[in-house]
Design a protein around this motif. Structure first.
Motif, short mmCIF file in Angstrom:
data_model
loop_
_atom_site.label_atom_id
_atom_site.label_comp_id
_atom_site.label_asym_id
_atom_site.label_seq_id
_atom_site.Cartn_x
_atom_site.Cartn_y
_atom_site.Cartn_z
N LEU A 1 -1.37 13.49 0.90
CA LEU A 1 -0.85 13.25 2.67
C LEU A 1 -1.97 11.63 2.01
O LEU A 1 -0.75 10.89 2.48
N VAL A 2 -3.29 12.10 2.23
CA VAL A 2 -3.35 10.36 2.48
C VAL A 2 -3.56 9.51 0.82
O VAL A 2 -3.60 7.68 1.06
N VAL A 3 -2.54 9.69 -0.77
CA VAL A 3 -1.44 8.31 -0.88
C VAL A 3 -0.48 8.58 -0.63
O VAL A 3 -0.25 7.04 -0.89
N ILE A 4 0.05 9.19 -0.05
CA ILE A 4 1.47 9.41 -0.78
C ILE A 4 2.35 8.42 0.91
O ILE A 4 2.95 7.72 0.64
N VAL A 5 1.25 9.23 2.68
CA VAL A 5 1.50 8.23 3.51
C VAL A 5 1.61 6.26 3.55
O VAL A 5 2.36 6.13 3.29
N PRO A 6 0.38 6.04 3.26
CA PRO A 6 -0.03 4.44 2.82
C PRO A 6 1.31 4.33 1.92
O PRO A 6 1.49 3.07 1.95
N LEU A 7 1.52 4.87 0.20
CA LEU A 7 2.55 4.36 -0.29
C LEU A 7 3.81 4.14 -0.12
O LEU A 7 4.49 3.46 -0.14
N LEU A 8 4.31 4.96 0.61
CA LEU A 8 6.01 5.33 1.33
C LEU A 8 5.84 3.82 2.32
O LEU A 8 7.09 3.01 2.35
N ALA A 9 4.61 3.95 3.39
CA ALA A 9 4.65 2.86 4.39
C ALA A 9 4.13 1.28 3.65
O ALA A 9 5.04 0.43 4.13
N ALA A 10 4.14 1.54 2.55
CA ALA A 10 4.14 -0.23 1.40
C ALA A 10 4.87 -0.12 1.62
O ALA A 10 5.57 -1.67 1.93
N TYR A 11 6.08 0.17 0.92
CA TYR A 11 7.59 -0.03 0.88
C TYR A 11 8.29 -0.25 2.43
O TYR A 11 9.16 -1.61 2.25
N CYS A 12 8.18 0.36 3.25
CA CYS A 12 8.58 -0.03 4.01
C CYS A 12 8.24 -0.82 4.74
O CYS A 12 8.57 -2.23 5.55
N ALA A 13 6.85 -1.39 4.15
CA ALA A 13 5.87 -3.36 5.10
C ALA A 13 6.88 -4.24 4.49
O ALA A 13 6.99 -5.48 5.16
N GLU A 14 7.44 -3.61 3.10
CA GLU A 14 8.42 -5.16 2.87
C GLU A 14 9.48 -5.17 3.23
O GLU A 14 10.46 -6.53 2.83
N LEU A 15 9.94 -4.34 4.43
CA LEU A 15 11.78 -4.97 4.36
C LEU A 15 12.23 -6.67 4.79
O LEU A 15 11.26 -7.16 6.11
N PRO A 16 12.98 -6.86 4.60
CA PRO A 16 13.35 -8.17 5.10
C PRO A 16 13.51 -9.20 6.12
O PRO A 16 14.16 -10.34 6.21
#
Lengths: 664, 495, 125
Positions: free
Chosen positions: B11-26
């Motif tokens: 989870l320590v890897v996956i959670v920030p990875l997924l959040a990284a995608y969410c951060a770019e919402l337009p």
């Protein structure tokens, strides 16, 4: 006995510092009350600690969770009494300081650092091993720095720079010594270590040299003293009194512990015993310390005579008096188990100097506070305006010059005995030379004391009297210090029996030699000759040469001009050179310079064809943008970068070669 | 394997990875919120790491097979005490820097850059934590590349001439390093047929007998690749520009976490993977020791003459990388301890120094150290944090920098190379030569007439306070860290 | 001589990879053109990919699809190929990113030539 008291003594002032700083943001009076309470509490705790040590021989405590290594406190009589001395003088100076600091800016910062320095200074004497001592020593060094530069004048900042860099370098040398001890012994405790060092093949002189140089910086030992006469005068006077009176004793204490404890050999229970080996080491170390002490006392006295300012005279005088202490320690190391008298003399002089030098600095502070002047040529005739200060000055100067009836007389007479003992125990003709230096320096001490007397207190007063009088707290502080100076001078017996003997017993001196110390009467006709000779020499020199006002000391006399300035400029030039050759980046060009040139010569033919485009592209990757000031390039750079590139390619090629070989 | 707690390792890897995608919402409104998302995610990851560390303390090392496929076929995460210790420290710093960025960043890169920052930041966090946790060589390479791209992106965010150029240079050199690293992986795979570190380690000992040259070449390429990435002198050339040109939170992370993580990978791979005769061979240790020594001195010398505060700190990082690898080269128990402690000690201190410098620059507008007179009065908290960090860098007890230097010095004596004891101590003097004047200028020189500091919200001051406190506590109680890493280090040193 | 050539032939993958790696490396370091540097990186990485895939190659082998019969040499090792797919993806993203940076540099300076770049920037303050 295990008791948290030593740790508490070390921590109370630091805690008080934080409290006082917080209080100071509300009101100055509250802060002053907090500062004084802290100093008084530390003094009371030191008294308590002393009584415990007196009953049980030692107090120890260990905080094993701290800093990986753990903090170790081990207080014997020597340390406990020094801590008591520190706390006593600190308390008196604190009483003096309030009015003085009221004239200064940033009083909150001053008292924060003032109490932190107090903490460090106490901790040094309470530490049970070199590691703990180093921690407190560094605390003291860094906390004292803002005191030195408190005025924030360019002069103070320059002096502070000298102080800080020499101290940091000294601290690192101590740390090196600590590593050496830790590696050989597995601990850095103050215990006899000579035989273990010998087994491990470590030269004991190396260890001593590291520690002596490290502590010597603080102690103002020639030629490491250069920071002292600059830093002590620029600090506010109460701080100077503590720096000069107490802080430099931490250096002397460190030298004493290293020479008289570490370089002994221990028996099964860690008690020191004298062997032929340690006697030889003691001889060597003692001879060195004797000569270093003699040089320091003589050099300091000469510079004190030439100094143009009140506080500068006192600072150089501190250098000179530290010479006496180192001299005594040298005698003690030289004489081995017979060194009781020499050690007692050094130890007593540590106490005496702390008392009279802090008095003198407070006198200087009172004079500054009254007149606002620091140069001797601007002062005069203050005896009538500040009668009590004048009396305090006379008493302290009596101690400084070693007049009978004042404390300096006792310790200097003992020192004189000690040097004669050295002469009798194999010191030979060299010891007699040392004795002459000793007597002559005592004469010079009289000269600068007389200069102060005539130029500050007697003669005509160049300025009108100011309205402000000394407040009672300051008068009380001065009077108490002066009383202590006189009391030790009049009745040295109880001090010798009550303080010096227990301290010396903790080390490994022959009881017989110590016995001698208590039965010694210093008021014999023979001993009274000493100050008379000194007075004679002093008066003669003063009348011949000392009355004229002096300018700055000639540069050839100053160690700073002779050694440090060239060193510093050499260092600067090295950095500049490194810069010019871009040693620091992109790679160590200084080293590669010659190699690069050689490559260039070989590549001369191919250069235009190959190197030029290659070089620029490579340069783009390896050179930070800000450095590439122009597209022009120098041939040196090409040579080097090609070298670097060739090396990288070689690594890769070799890798490929191995690969191919392996797979084949 | 069913409760969510058992998946913490991944989870320590996956959670920030997924959040990284969410951060770019337009959406426009999302821009600022994305930064908050980064903070919250970093906080959550920190929480996971705390739980993970607690588990490791209780039960010992955790092995997690991704997708339920065990090694050697699947990818494994191995969280041993050392990894737990580093995960905890690194994720903590990520959280604090994100907190600081919420308040400070917009002034530097504008509102439009915020989502990019958040995305890259979280990507970097995922990659670096993965780098620490993974037990697979190829996976290491992938994380290396992700972190390189994210780190370069963080440098380029400012989008001015200097940072773009620095970013390009960083990317190219970093890719050269990755090329060498991948080359080493190919060699190792060719001789052993394994990528899982544990299997690889077991297969390497017999392979060393048949293909000594391949193994040696792999070691050389591995070192070369990671030394470029960790910026060990003389391959540090990309670092000062990149770290100085980046926005402040990026600099703090790049200097404080990224370089350390690469140095750590080097330490882990070389000591753990290679069989004893190779790992203990002086053929690589001596060059590493020399390079470290050169790094320590050259970095300090360059920093002494540097007037730009961020560049000075960047050069200081160059010299600190030297300390990190000095202990690796010494290869004695205390030396390795010193290195491993220095990874986190330096991470905390350097992150704090960059953040404090950024805060001072923002409140006074002065980037040049020579103009910092009396700054301590205008921006007291950042200046105090800077002072604590500077003293720690010099190695003043009881701050944590002293602890690292203490163990490194003991390590030099244990390895019977007293020369490096001198290196450590002399370099302390050099460090003092550039850090202490700054502190003195901040606090003890009369202030120039200047701006009054704006009051700053708690989100910007809290990270500085926490980091300063950590600097002190890590120095006072190193036994906590020693307990976590001590046994692993003893195992390494015994080989 | 013929023996050596024969060896070279049999290890053609490795020899080619070595040549490609050095070529790419040389381009990265030596070429003045920023985009060509990126190409150099790509060439270099291809070399590594080649080596990696070659380690899994079996003479006469087939792709390991279980429904298809194995070739005369059996199946080839699929792991390196799978890894290299990942590697290629990584390489593509690095390439894209560096090209984006180059275009930014071009926006700022109007050139992608190293010498020209240094000239246009001029001395730093």
């Amino acid at each position: 006995m295990s008791t948290p008291l030593p740790a508490l003594v070390g921590i109370v002032p630091a805690a008080g510092a934080v409290l006082a700083y917080g209080a100071g943001r509300r009101s100055g009076r509250l802060r002053n009350a907090a500062v004084f309470t802290t100093a008084a509490a530390a003094f009371a705790l030191c008294c308590w600690l002393n009584s415990i040590v007196r009953r049980q021989g030692a107090a120890a405590y260990r905080i094993s969770w701290a800093l990986g290594e753990g903090l170790t406190f081990h207080v014997d009589a020597f340390g406990a009494q020094l801590a008591l001395l520190v706390a006593l003088v600190w308390l008196l100076v604190t009483a003096f300081s309030f009015r003085y600091v009221a004239h200064e800016h940033a009083p909150n910062r001053f008292y924060l650092m003032y109490l932190l320095t107090f903490s460090g200074c106490l901790g040094v004497f309470l530490a049970g091993d070199l590691f703990t001592l180093y921690l407190f020593f560094e605390l003291m060094t860094f906390a004292a720095y803002p005191l030195v530069v408190h005025e924030e004048s360019p002069e103070a900042l320059e002096a502070g720079g000298f102080y800080l860099y020499l101290s940091v370098a000294g601290g690192l040398l101590i740390l090196l010594g600590a590593f050496l001890l830790r590696h050989v012994l597995g601990t850095t405790a103050w215990m006899p270590a000579a035989d273990r060092l010998q087994e491990a093949g470590v030269n004991p002189y190396l260890l001593f040299a590291l520690l002596c140089a490290g502590f010597g910086v603080k102690a103002g030992m020639l030629p490491l003293h250069v920071w002292l006469p600059r830093a002590h005068p620029v600090a506010p006077s109460p701080a100077s009194a503590l720096l000069s009176g107490l802080m430099i004793k931490a250096g002397a204490y460190g030298i004493a512990r290293s020479a008289l404890v570490l370089l002994q050999s221990g028996d099964a229970v860690g008690q020191a015993v004298q062997t032929a080996y340690t006697a030889a080491v003691g001889h060597g170390v003692g001879t060195f310390l004797l000569w270093a002490g003699a040089a320091t006392m003589l050099g300091g006295a000469i510079m004190a005579i030439l100094a143009p300012e009140f506080k500068k005279v006192l600072a150089y005088s501190s250098v000179s008096q530290m010479g006496y202490i180192i001299f005594g320690l040298g005698g003690a190391a030289f004489l081995g188990s017979q060194g009781g008298v020499a050690f007692g003399a050094a130890w007593l002089h540590m106490i005496n100097h702390a008392l009279f030098k802090s008095t003198l600095f407070l006198v200087a502070g009172a004079v500054m506070q009254h007149t606002g002047k620091r140069r001797l040529s601007d002062l005069g005739g203050l005896a009538r305006q500040l009668p009590l200060v004048f009396v305090a000055f006379l008493v302290a100067a009596g101690g400084l010059t070693g007049l009978p009836g004042f404390n300096g007389y006792v310790s200097k007479t003992l020192l004189h005995h000690a040097i004669l003992e050295v002469a009798g125990h194999g010191g030979g003709a060299a010891a007699l030379v040392l004795e002459k230096i000793f007597v002559f320096t005592s004469g010079l001490t009289v000269v600068y004391a007389l200069r102060l007397l005539f130029q500050v207190f007697l003669g005509r007063s160049p300025q009108p009297r100011r309205a402000e009088l000394l407040p009672v707290s300051q008068e009380l502080a001065l009077a108490s210090l002066a009383l202590l100076v006189a009391a030790i001078g009049v009745a040295p017996g109880p001090v010798l029996a009550g303080l010096i003997l227990p301290a010396a017993k903790g080390l490994r001196f022959d009881p017989h030699a110590l016995e001698h110390l208590t039965h010694l009467s210093v008021f014999t006709l023979h001993d009274l000759e000493g100050p008379l000779i000194a007075l004679g020499i002093g008066a003669a020199v003063y009348l011949l040469a000392g009355r004229r006002p002096v300018g700055a000391a000639p540069p050839w006399l100053s160690v700073e001009e002779l050694v440090y300035r060239p060193l510093v400029s050499l260092g600067r030039r090295t950095v500049d050179l490194a810069r010019a050759l871009e040693l620091a980046e992109p790679a160590s060009r200084a080293v590669a310079w010659a190699a690069g040139l050689a490559v260039l010569l070989r590549l001369r033919m191919a250069r235009t064809a190959l190197a030029l485009p290659f070089y620029r592209a490579w340069l783009f990757l390896v050179t930070p943008g800000a450095r590439r000031t122009s597209p022009e390039w120098s041939e040196v750079n090409i040579g080097f970068d090609l070298l670097l590139l060739a090396a990288t390619l070689m690594v890769l090629l070799v890798g490929m070669f191995y690969l191919v070989r392996a797979v084949w | 394997m069913t409760s969510p707690v058992s998946h913490l390792g991944v989870l320590v890897v996956i959670v920030p990875l997924l959040a990284a995608y969410c951060a770019e919402l337009p959406w426009q409104a999302w821009r600022r919120a994305s930064l908050r998302l980064a903070t919250v995610t970093a906080a959550a990851v920190f929480g996971f790491c705390v739980l993970l560390a607690a588990q490791v303390m209780q039960k010992g090392a955790l092995l997690y097979a991704i997708g339920g496929r065990p090694a050697p076929w699947g990818i494994e995460f191995l969280i041993d005490p050392v990894a737990a210790y580093l995960l905890l420290g690194l994720s903590g710093i990520f959280f604090l820097v994100a907190l600081f960025a919420e308040d400070e960043l917009e002034a530097e890169i504008g509102e439009a850059g915020l989502p990019h920052f958040s995305a890259l930041y979280l990507l970097l966090e995922a990659a670096l934590l993965g780098l620490v946790a993974t037990n697979d060589l190829f996976n290491t390479f992938v994380f290396l590349e992700i972190s390189a791209i994210a780190a370069v992106g963080l440098v380029a965010l400012k989008n001015d001439r200097l940072s773009i150029e620095a970013a390009y240079r960083y990317l190219i050199l970093s890719t050269l390093g990755s090329g060498a690293f991948l080359f080493a992986i190919a060699l190792l795979y060719a001789v052993t047929g394994h990528l899982n570190l544990e299997y690889l380690k077991q297969a390497l000992a017999p392979a060393l007998a048949s293909y000594p040259l391949s193994v040696a070449a792999a070691l050389a390429m591995l070192l070369l690749g990671l030394m470029v990435k960790a910026a060990l002198y003389p391959l540090h050339i990309w670092l000062p520009d990149a770290h100085a040109a980046a926005p402040t939170p990026s600099s703090a992370i790049l200097s404080g976490v990224v370089v350390e993580a690469y140095a750590l990978v080097l330490l882990k791979l070389v000591l753990h993977l290679f069989p004893a005769p190779v790992a203990a061979s002086s053929a690589w240790r001596l060059p590493v020791l020399w390079a470290s020594t050169a790094a320590i001195f050259a970095g300090s010398l360059a920093a002494i003459r540097e007037d730009d505060i961020k560049k000075m700190l960047a050069y200081s990082t160059v010299s600190q990388v030297g300390y990190l690898l000095l202990g690796v080269g010494l290869l004695s128990r205390s030396g390795l301890l010193g290195s491993l402690l220095h990874v986190l000690n330096h991470a905390v201190v350097k992150a704090m120094l960059f953040l404090a410098a950024g805060a001072i620059i923002r409140s006074t507008g002065r980037r040049r150290v020579s103009e910092w007179q009396g700054v301590g009065l205008q921006a007291p908290l950042p200046a105090a944090a800077f002072a604590v960090g500077a003293l720690s860098m010099v190695g003043i007890p009881p701050l944590n920098g002293f602890i690292s230097k203490w163990y490194l010095s003991l390590g030099a004596l244990e390895a019977r190379m007293p020369l490096y004891l001198w290196v450590v101590l002399l370099s302390s003097l050099l460090n003092a030569a550039y850090y202490i004047p700054v502190v003195v200028r901040c606090f003890l020189t009369p202030a120039r007439a200047g701006l009054k500091a704006p009051s700053r919200p708690a989100s910007a001051t809290a990270p500085l306070l926490v980091l300063a406190l950590a600097t002190l506590l890590m120095g006072l109680f190193p036994s906590v860290q020693l307990g976590l890493v001590g046994r692993t280090v003893a195992a390494w040193a015994a080989r | 001589m013929t023996e050596l050539l024969g060896k070279l032939y049999h290890n053609g993958f490795y020899a080619t990879a070595a040549i490609l790696f050095l070529t790419g490396f040389y381009i990265v370091l030596a070429d003045n053109h920023l985009i060509k540097k990126v190409i150099g990186i790509n060439v270099m990485e291809s070399a590594v990919f080649l080596i990696f895939v070659a380690t899994g190659y079996v003479e006469g082998g087939r792709a390991p699809i279980l429904t298809a019969p194995p070739g005369p040499g059996g199946y080839i090792n699929p792991v390196p190929s799978a890894l290299i797919l990942t590697g290629i993806v990584v390489s593509v993203s690095v390439t894209a990113f560096s090209l984006a940076l180059v275009s930014r540099i071009y926006q700022h300076y109007g050139t992608v030539d190293v010498d020209e770049l240094a000239r246009r920037r001029g001395p730093e303050p």
